[in-house]
Enzyme design. Structure first.
Site, PDB file in Angstrom:
ATOM      1  N   CYS A   7       0.836  -0.985   0.019  1.00  0.00           N
ATOM      2  CA  CYS A   7      -0.040  -0.015   0.091  1.00  0.00           C
ATOM      3  C   CYS A   7       1.034   1.248   0.027  1.00  0.00           C
ATOM      4  CB  CYS A   7      -0.891  -0.212   1.215  1.00  0.00           C
ATOM      5  SG  CYS A   7      -0.423  -0.133   2.872  1.00  0.00           S
ATOM      6  N   HIS A  63      -1.800   0.273   7.510  1.00  0.00           N
ATOM      7  CA  HIS A  63      -2.209   0.856   6.123  1.00  0.00           C
ATOM      8  C   HIS A  63      -1.931   2.072   5.959  1.00  0.00           C
ATOM      9  CE1 HIS A  63      -4.585   0.079   2.424  1.00  0.00           C
ATOM     10  NE2 HIS A  63      -5.660   0.510   2.873  1.00  0.00           N
ATOM     11  N   ASP A  71      -7.989   4.375  -1.869  1.00  0.00           N
ATOM     12  CA  ASP A  71      -7.400   3.175  -1.144  1.00  0.00           C
ATOM     13  C   ASP A  71      -6.590   2.126  -2.154  1.00  0.00           C
ATOM     14  OD1 ASP A  71      -7.018   0.749   0.435  1.00  0.00           O
ATOM     15  OD2 ASP A  71      -8.766   1.368   1.439  1.00  0.00           O
TER      16      ASP A  71
END
Length: 421
Positions: free
Chosen positions: A202, A334, A355
């Site tokens: 991520c 995250h 995202d």
């Protein structure tokens, strides 16, 4: 220590010699009147008719006392040995558990030397073939494409969705329900995780999103003249290592043993800051280190982002397509990319987030946004939706001179974040 049964004096291991030397005359006792000499044991009152029998009897008592003393000593030694062994066993178990926890953390954060993007990509494709979800010819084609992408250090673009910001501008122009103002970043491409970085990529994908916006802004042309295309994840890892070699964030570098390439290591705000600054891109880390609202919320995070977008972009327009780059948003486990913020008619704020975990199929729906705005659920996050204990953001704001870059390199060796109280 054993005491003498006659005088009570402690005699220890010499009890037998003490009794014979000091009290031998007491071992015999007067007769009973039958002209038979009787001898009473001074230790248990047993009566014997023979002095030799009495002596043997007393010897047994003395041996029992000596054995008891030795037995107590042996019991103590045994107890101490057992306790030592138990302490050793507990230390061994604790060390084993600590090693297992450390290995678990290494696996979780990609530091277990289990390979990186390439290895995971191939392994996941092989699994897809085994399960019948991918044909062998597709496997070989995708493998060849992946190897070419890695060779040139360029992302293959297969997880990219472009045009979402433009679609949002059009939607908000026609939206008449509850949005009073909305500020949007300059164009941003969305990148999601692939077979090669699923579960750990991520941070790298958010950097790609941020970079896609900077590449569309002429202000950053000089900084990014060597980065005209979006780099692949292994290339980004090498770029961060280059920043470390320049002297940025030595403490963070040591956490990764100065190596990211070929690993599945997670990166965060500090690595993004180091990489951007090494490219002479002016940015800052803001640390929202504790909740500032009820129920563990972070209203000051929302207020800071509102100021970031609305400063120099104030006015009566409902939809403001700013020249501001997106914001890197990090919390434990995250990270996401802030691409804008809504202000509702009731003054509440709502962040708009990209995202990396959202696949292209879902992002494509935003390009065909219908009138009710249901697709925006993918992006919208209200104050009550962000309740992690701590958040960090990396915000870009201009270009650094060489002197400013050098100064920030030195400063990053001490402190790289500002805390919001």
């Amino acid at each position: 220590l054993p005491a003498c049964p006659f005088c009570g004096e402690e005699a220890g291991r010499e009890l037998e010699a003490h009794v014979r030397a000091r009290h031998g005359h007491l071992l015999g006792a007067p007769g009973t009147g039958n002209n038979e000499q009787l001898y009473e044991c001074p230790m248990c009152s047993l009566t014997c008719t023979n002095i030799q029998i009495l002596e043997e009897h007393v010897d047994l008592h003395l041996e029992e006392l000596t054995f008891s003393e030795g037995g107590n000593s042996r019991d103590l030694e045994l107890a101490q040995r057992l306790q030592t062994e138990e302490d050793k066993r507990q230390r061994s178990e604790a060390e084993k558990q600590e090693r297992e926890e450390f290995k678990k953390l290494q696996r979780q954060y990609g530091l277990d030397n289990s390979g990186g993007y390439k290895q995971q990509f191939l392994k996941n494709m092989e699994r897809e073939v085994d399960r019948g979800r991918m044909q062998p010819f597709e496997y070989h084609k995708r493998k060849a494409d992946m190897m070419e992408s890695l060779a040139f250090g360029i992302d293959d673009g297969k997880t990219k969705t472009s045009g979402v910001i433009e679609a949002l501008c059009k939607y908000y122009q026609n939206e008449n329900k509850d949005v009073r103002h909305v500020w949007l970043s300059t164009g941003v491409d969305h990148f999601h995780s692939s077979l090669g970085d699923r579960g750990w990529g991520c941070g790298y994908r958010n950097f790609q999103m941020l970079l896609s916006s900077l590449l569309q802004n002429s202000l950053y042309n000089d900084c990014l003249r060597d980065t005209s295309l979006i780099p692949s994840i292994p290339k980004i890892q090498s770029m961060i290592e280059d920043a470390w070699r320049e002297g940025f964030d030595p403490h963070g570098a040591s956490h990764f043993n100065n190596r990211l390439h070929g690993s599945k290591a997670w990166i965060g705000a500090c690595e993004i800051y180091s990489l951007l600054t090494s490219l002479r891109i002016k940015c800052q880390i803001i640390d929202f280190h504790k909740p500032t609202g009820p129920m563990g919320t972070h209203p000051r995070l929302f207020e800071w982002i509102l100021r970031y977008y609305s400063t120099d972009n104030e006015g009566g327009a409902k939809v403001v397509c700013t020249s501001k780059p997106p914001i890197y948003l990090q919390h434990q486990g995250h990270s996401r990319t802030v691409i804008g913020i809504e202000e509702k008619k009731n003054k509440t704020l709502c962040l708009l987030l990209f995202d990396p975990g959202c696949p292209s199929q879902e992002m494509q729906k935003l390009l065909k946004q219908n009138g009710d705005g249901t697709g925006l659920k993918l992006l919208r996050k209200f104050v009550g939706s962000l309740k992690e204990k701590q958040y960090q953001i990396v915000a870009v704001d201009g270009v650094l001179s060489l002197e400013e870059k050098a100064a920030r390199c030195c400063a990053s060796q001490v402190l790289t974040s500002e805390k919001i109280p």
